[in-house]
Design a protein around this motif. Structure first.
Motif, PDB file in Angstrom:
ATOM      1  N   ALA A 154       0.832  -1.214   0.000  1.00 44.90           N
ATOM      2  CA  ALA A 154       0.000   0.000   0.000  1.00 44.90           C
ATOM      3  C   ALA A 154       0.864   1.261   0.000  1.00 44.90           C
ATOM      4  CB  ALA A 154      -0.919  -0.002   1.212  1.00 44.90           C
ATOM      5  N   SER A 155       2.054   1.183   0.603  1.00 39.98           N
ATOM      6  CA  SER A 155       2.926   2.353   0.693  1.00 39.98           C
ATOM      7  C   SER A 155       4.038   2.336  -0.350  1.00 39.98           C
ATOM      8  CB  SER A 155       3.557   2.427   2.089  1.00 39.98           C
ATOM      9  OG  SER A 155       4.375   1.302   2.312  1.00 39.98           O
ATOM     10  N   LYS A 156       3.948   1.411  -1.310  1.00 38.72           N
ATOM     11  CA  LYS A 156       5.030   1.206  -2.265  1.00 38.72           C
ATOM     12  C   LYS A 156       5.360   2.451  -3.085  1.00 38.72           C
ATOM     13  CE  LYS A 156       6.625  -1.127  -6.329  1.00 38.72           C
ATOM     14  NZ  LYS A 156       6.856   0.126  -7.018  1.00 38.72           N
ATOM     15  N   LYS A 157       4.335   3.195  -3.498  1.00 43.10           N
ATOM     16  CA  LYS A 157       4.604   4.343  -4.362  1.00 43.10           C
ATOM     17  C   LYS A 157       5.599   5.306  -3.721  1.00 43.10           C
ATOM     18  CE  LYS A 157       0.180   4.195  -6.809  1.00 43.10           C
ATOM     19  NZ  LYS A 157      -1.086   4.881  -7.068  1.00 43.10           N
ATOM     20  N   ALA A 158       5.403   5.587  -2.422  1.00 43.88           N
ATOM     21  CA  ALA A 158       6.307   6.492  -1.730  1.00 43.88           C
ATOM     22  C   ALA A 158       7.668   5.831  -1.531  1.00 43.88           C
ATOM     23  CB  ALA A 158       5.723   6.905  -0.397  1.00 43.88           C
ATOM     24  N   ALA A 159       7.656   4.516  -1.313  1.00 47.83           N
ATOM     25  CA  ALA A 159       8.885   3.820  -0.957  1.00 47.83           C
ATOM     26  C   ALA A 159       9.846   3.634  -2.120  1.00 47.83           C
ATOM     27  CB  ALA A 159       8.540   2.459  -0.363  1.00 47.83           C
ATOM     28  N   VAL A 160       9.343   3.611  -3.343  1.00 50.19           N
ATOM     29  CA  VAL A 160      10.221   3.256  -4.453  1.00 50.19           C
ATOM     30  C   VAL A 160      10.594   4.446  -5.333  1.00 50.19           C
ATOM     31  CG1 VAL A 160       9.392   0.891  -4.532  1.00 50.19           C
ATOM     32  CG2 VAL A 160       8.261   2.624  -5.923  1.00 50.19           C
ATOM     33  N   LYS A 161      10.297   5.638  -4.919  1.00 42.04           N
ATOM     34  CA  LYS A 161      10.678   6.796  -5.721  1.00 42.04           C
ATOM     35  C   LYS A 161      12.156   7.072  -5.499  1.00 42.04           C
ATOM     36  CE  LYS A 161       6.165   9.061  -6.024  1.00 42.04           C
ATOM     37  NZ  LYS A 161       5.353  10.239  -5.683  1.00 42.04           N
ATOM     38  N   GLN A 162      12.983   6.409  -6.335  1.00 42.85           N
ATOM     39  CA  GLN A 162      14.419   6.566  -6.190  1.00 42.85           C
ATOM     40  C   GLN A 162      15.144   6.361  -7.516  1.00 42.85           C
ATOM     41  OE1 GLN A 162      14.043   2.580  -3.692  1.00 42.85           O
ATOM     42  NE2 GLN A 162      16.192   3.113  -3.852  1.00 42.85           N
ATOM     43  N   SER A 163      14.445   6.657  -8.616  1.00 41.13           N
ATOM     44  CA  SER A 163      15.064   6.496  -9.932  1.00 41.13           C
ATOM     45  C   SER A 163      16.058   7.617 -10.236  1.00 41.13           C
ATOM     46  CB  SER A 163      13.995   6.430 -11.026  1.00 41.13           C
ATOM     47  OG  SER A 163      13.226   7.618 -11.038  1.00 41.13           O
ATOM     48  N   GLU A 169      14.100  13.174  -1.867  1.00 40.27           N
ATOM     49  CA  GLU A 169      12.739  13.525  -1.441  1.00 40.27           C
ATOM     50  C   GLU A 169      12.129  12.407  -0.599  1.00 40.27           C
ATOM     51  OE1 GLU A 169      10.618  14.399  -5.012  1.00 40.27           O
ATOM     52  OE2 GLU A 169      11.258  16.495  -5.074  1.00 40.27           O
ATOM     53  N   SER A 170      12.326  11.168  -1.044  1.00 41.81           N
ATOM     54  CA  SER A 170      11.818  10.022  -0.285  1.00 41.81           C
ATOM     55  C   SER A 170      12.480   9.950   1.079  1.00 41.81           C
ATOM     56  CB  SER A 170      12.066   8.714  -1.061  1.00 41.81           C
ATOM     57  OG  SER A 170      11.290   8.668  -2.242  1.00 41.81           O
ATOM     58  N   PHE A 171      13.788  10.234   1.102  1.00 44.01           N
ATOM     59  CA  PHE A 171      14.528  10.203   2.360  1.00 44.01           C
ATOM     60  C   PHE A 171      14.014  11.284   3.310  1.00 44.01           C
ATOM     61  CE2 PHE A 171      18.424  11.556   4.767  1.00 44.01           C
ATOM     62  CZ  PHE A 171      18.507  10.430   5.576  1.00 44.01           C
ATOM     63  N   GLY A 172      13.824  12.478   2.780  1.00 39.09           N
ATOM     64  CA  GLY A 172      13.333  13.587   3.603  1.00 39.09           C
ATOM     65  C   GLY A 172      11.960  13.300   4.178  1.00 39.09           C
ATOM     66  N   ALA A 173      11.056  12.775   3.327  1.00 41.71           N
ATOM     67  CA  ALA A 173       9.708  12.458   3.785  1.00 41.71           C
ATOM     68  C   ALA A 173       9.722  11.328   4.808  1.00 41.71           C
ATOM     69  CB  ALA A 173       8.836  12.071   2.591  1.00 41.71           C
ATOM     70  N   PHE A 229      15.638  22.162   1.079  1.00 44.71           N
ATOM     71  CA  PHE A 229      16.006  21.052   1.944  1.00 44.71           C
ATOM     72  C   PHE A 229      16.466  19.842   1.132  1.00 44.71           C
ATOM     73  CE2 PHE A 229      14.415  17.400   4.688  1.00 44.71           C
ATOM     74  CZ  PHE A 229      15.484  17.437   5.575  1.00 44.71           C
ATOM     75  N   VAL A 230      15.723  19.518   0.077  1.00 45.63           N
ATOM     76  CA  VAL A 230      16.059  18.365  -0.764  1.00 45.63           C
ATOM     77  C   VAL A 230      17.397  18.579  -1.450  1.00 45.63           C
ATOM     78  CG1 VAL A 230      15.415  17.086  -2.848  1.00 45.63           C
ATOM     79  CG2 VAL A 230      13.686  17.576  -1.112  1.00 45.63           C
TER      80      VAL A 230
END
Length: 297
Positions: A188-197, A204-208, A267-268
């Motif tokens: 369910a949380s995959k979209k946020a978790a895999v944004k690292q292309s 951004e994923s790390f900051g969030a 920040f990013v």
């Protein structure tokens, strides 16, 4: 999850030396289970899910999931596509083949042969050391193959026990399903978790993740070497994540920054520059990861 299952299977199949006795009660032939979707028993579901994993048949895996669990996950925003994307990211047959020290295609053949009583394929792909031990015990290759084939039903039962130690199963309306809340939550949380292309996406994923204390995302952003080291030191992925959770509590200040477009951009960029300065970026298989050890030096 499924990596644990497949490695457990190989442990059951090859660990130790087999003591073979003609009077052994499980030396009886058993008809192979049907290849169709079979949920009549826990063992049948294990076979079905292993085949689905090997074939990356996400539709079948979806059907094997507990309907009540899926309903809850869908209410939390998970779609079938999210689930398929998550499973595609989780299943790494190349890694499995590396663990088994054989080509990916051979690893798949061996796994399937185990469930279909295909002793010729098993024997062909079995490590020479294991073959020799069986031949020495049985007196000949033919006898060893025959005896080993007779053991397969019992080995599958043992593998099912290993599966159910880690994965909860539930019976509903006469059918067995996989009931794994953690997997559904991750999907369910995959979209946020895999944004690292890109480095920016990863930052951004790390900051969030830091802002929200999202350990699953932080774990995914860890470079493979970091994950391996943490698991070896802590003893398991679960314990490793628990340690990570202690180090990364939700950060209210970071949350405010990430909620403000202008502050977030600054920040990013600062994160990107800081990780670059520490030489902590790791690029692998089309994704950017972070070396947390270098980052904290």
């Amino acid at each position: 999850m499924f990596k644990r299952i497949t490695l457990a299977l190989m442990l059951v199949l090859f660990a130790g030396t087999f003591t073979i006795q003609a009077a052994n009660p499980f030396f009886s032939r058993k008809k192979a289970a049907s290849a169709k979707l079979d949920q009549s028993s826990q063992e049948a579901v294990v076979k079905t899910v292993i085949f689905a994993v090997l074939d990356k048949d996400f539709d079948t895996i979806w059907k094997l999931m507990d309907p009540e669990l899926l309903k809850q996950a869908q209410q939390n925003g998970m779609t079938k596509k999210d689930f398929a994307d998550y499973m595609a990211n989780e299943i790494d047959l190349n890694e499995l083949a590396k663990e088994m020290e054989m080509k990916p295609a051979d690893a798949v053949k061996l796994m399937k042969a185990f469930f279909t009583d295909d002793i010729d394929t098993i024997w062909k792909l079995m490590p020479q050391k294991e073959k020799q031990e069986l031949i020495e015990q049985c007196g000949s290759a033919d006898t060893a193959k025959s005896m080993f084939k007779a053991m397969l039903p019992e080995l599958r039962k043992e593998m099912t026990k290993e599966f159910t130690k880690d994965v909860k199963m539930v019976k509903r309306n006469g059918k067995w399903y996989i009931s794994d809340p953690d997997m559904a939550k991750k999907a369910a949380s995959k979209k946020a978790a895999v944004k690292q292309s890109t480095k920016k996406e990863a930052a951004e994923s790390f900051g969030a993740a830091v802002a929200n204390g999202d350990i699953d995302t932080l774990w995914q952003l860890l470079c493979p070497a970091n994950k391996k080291a943490i698991i070896e030191e802590s003893g398991s992925e679960a314990k490793g994540k628990a340690e990570l959770k202690e180090a990364f509590q939700p950060d209210a200040e970071a949350k405010e920054i990430m909620a403000n477009a202008e502050q977030k951009e600054v920040f990013v960029q600062a994160l990107i520059d800081g990780i670059t300065e520490k030489n902590a970026w790791v690029y692998s298989n089309g994704k950017w990861y972070i070396d947390f050890i270098k980052l904290n030096d």
